[in-house]
Design an enzyme around this catalytic site. Sequence first.
Site, short mmCIF file in Angstrom:
data_model
loop_
_atom_site.label_atom_id
_atom_site.label_comp_id
_atom_site.label_asym_id
_atom_site.label_seq_id
_atom_site.Cartn_x
_atom_site.Cartn_y
_atom_site.Cartn_z
N HIS A 91 -1.13 7.06 4.34
CA HIS A 91 0.14 6.67 4.97
C HIS A 91 1.12 7.80 4.67
CE1 HIS A 91 -1.42 2.59 5.37
NE2 HIS A 91 -1.69 2.59 4.08
N ALA A 140 0.81 -1.22 0.00
CA ALA A 140 0.00 0.00 0.00
C ALA A 140 0.84 1.27 0.00
CB ALA A 140 -0.92 -0.01 1.23
N ASN A 191 0.91 -3.56 8.06
CA ASN A 191 2.05 -4.24 7.43
C ASN A 191 3.00 -3.22 6.82
OD1 ASN A 191 1.53 -7.40 7.22
ND2 ASN A 191 -0.43 -6.35 7.12
#
Length: 259
Positions: free
Chosen positions: A210, A111, A180
């Site tokens: 993120h 991601a 993760n």
Amino acid sequence: MISVAVVGCGAIGGVVARALHEGEVVGARLAGVVDPNGTRGLPGMSLEEALAAADLVVEAAGQAVLADVGPRVVAAGRDLLVVSVGALTDDALLARLHGAGDGRVHLVSGAVGGLDMLRSAARMGPFETVRIVTTKKPAGLVQPWMSAAEADRVRATDRPLEVRRGPAREIAAAFPRSTNVAAAVALAVGDWDVVEAVVVADPAASLTSHVITASGAAGEYRFEIRNRPSPDNPTTSQVVPYAVLRAIGDLAAPSGAFR
Ligand SMILES: NC(=O)C1=CN([C@@H]2O[C@H](COP(=O)(O)OP(=O)(O)OC[C@H]3O[C@@H](n4cnc5c(N)ncnc54)[C@H](OP(=O)(O)O)[C@@H]3O)[C@@H](O)[C@H]2O)C=CC1
Ligand SMILES: O=C([O-])CC(=O)C(=O)O
């Protein structure tokens, strides 16, 4: 042509397996899907059959499954593509994977992005600070280890709430379906201790974000990723299976991939 088995037929594995089955990755084809809970109409197989038939096994089933299946893949001499990179917070698992056999272990960027630059910079010299702040909708961040009061507080928040802050190793293990990426950053910089991870629950987060910041010998870096959540599993960003497909395409391609 490489033959690929996909372990886990959920939001990530389902999209990956379907694209392989439909011939969308040049140089790769689907051997089959391993998921005891159903394979969405795609050819199913046991893990043993996958180990016999596939050149590459993609783990897209979760950290606990990786810990069980990963060493068996490598021991069988098959290559392994890891999606649940947070399982590698466990040094013993990493050592088992590396010592298990002839199969090579590849990690998916998943991601996030910027891991190539972090790796290059870490090679030049150490980082002083690295942080990843992950912001998602609250529901997917509630964990079984939380007290009832904390789980309620996370679920019911009406504004951005910092749920946890800590070392990447701790956070990636504590939110196994959601962070993760914190492990991916730590593995890219090659230092678990320097990376701090922050988890924020935000009911208004229609996109998962993120934000990675880092500073060290090579310079200062900031990567901001804002991903659409998967409709199948809102804690997973929809782009993740396409990161897997890109990685498979790179492994299958004779040349030309960014390294
Ligand atoms: N690196 C990254 O950036 C990211 C990594 N991830 C990781 O990827 C994992 C998968 O994500 P996602 O696809 O969204 O999750 P899903 O829950 O949608 O899919 C996981 C699938 O694996 C199945 N499964 C469970 N146990 C096994 C087993 N022993 N063998 C084969 N299949 C099994 C599940 O079945 P059932 O539901 O019935 O249990 C489910 O169908 C996450 O758990 C997370 O660890 C996720 C997002 C980003
Ligand atoms: O998909 C994402 O945005 C990140 C995620 O769930 C993970 O790293 O486990």
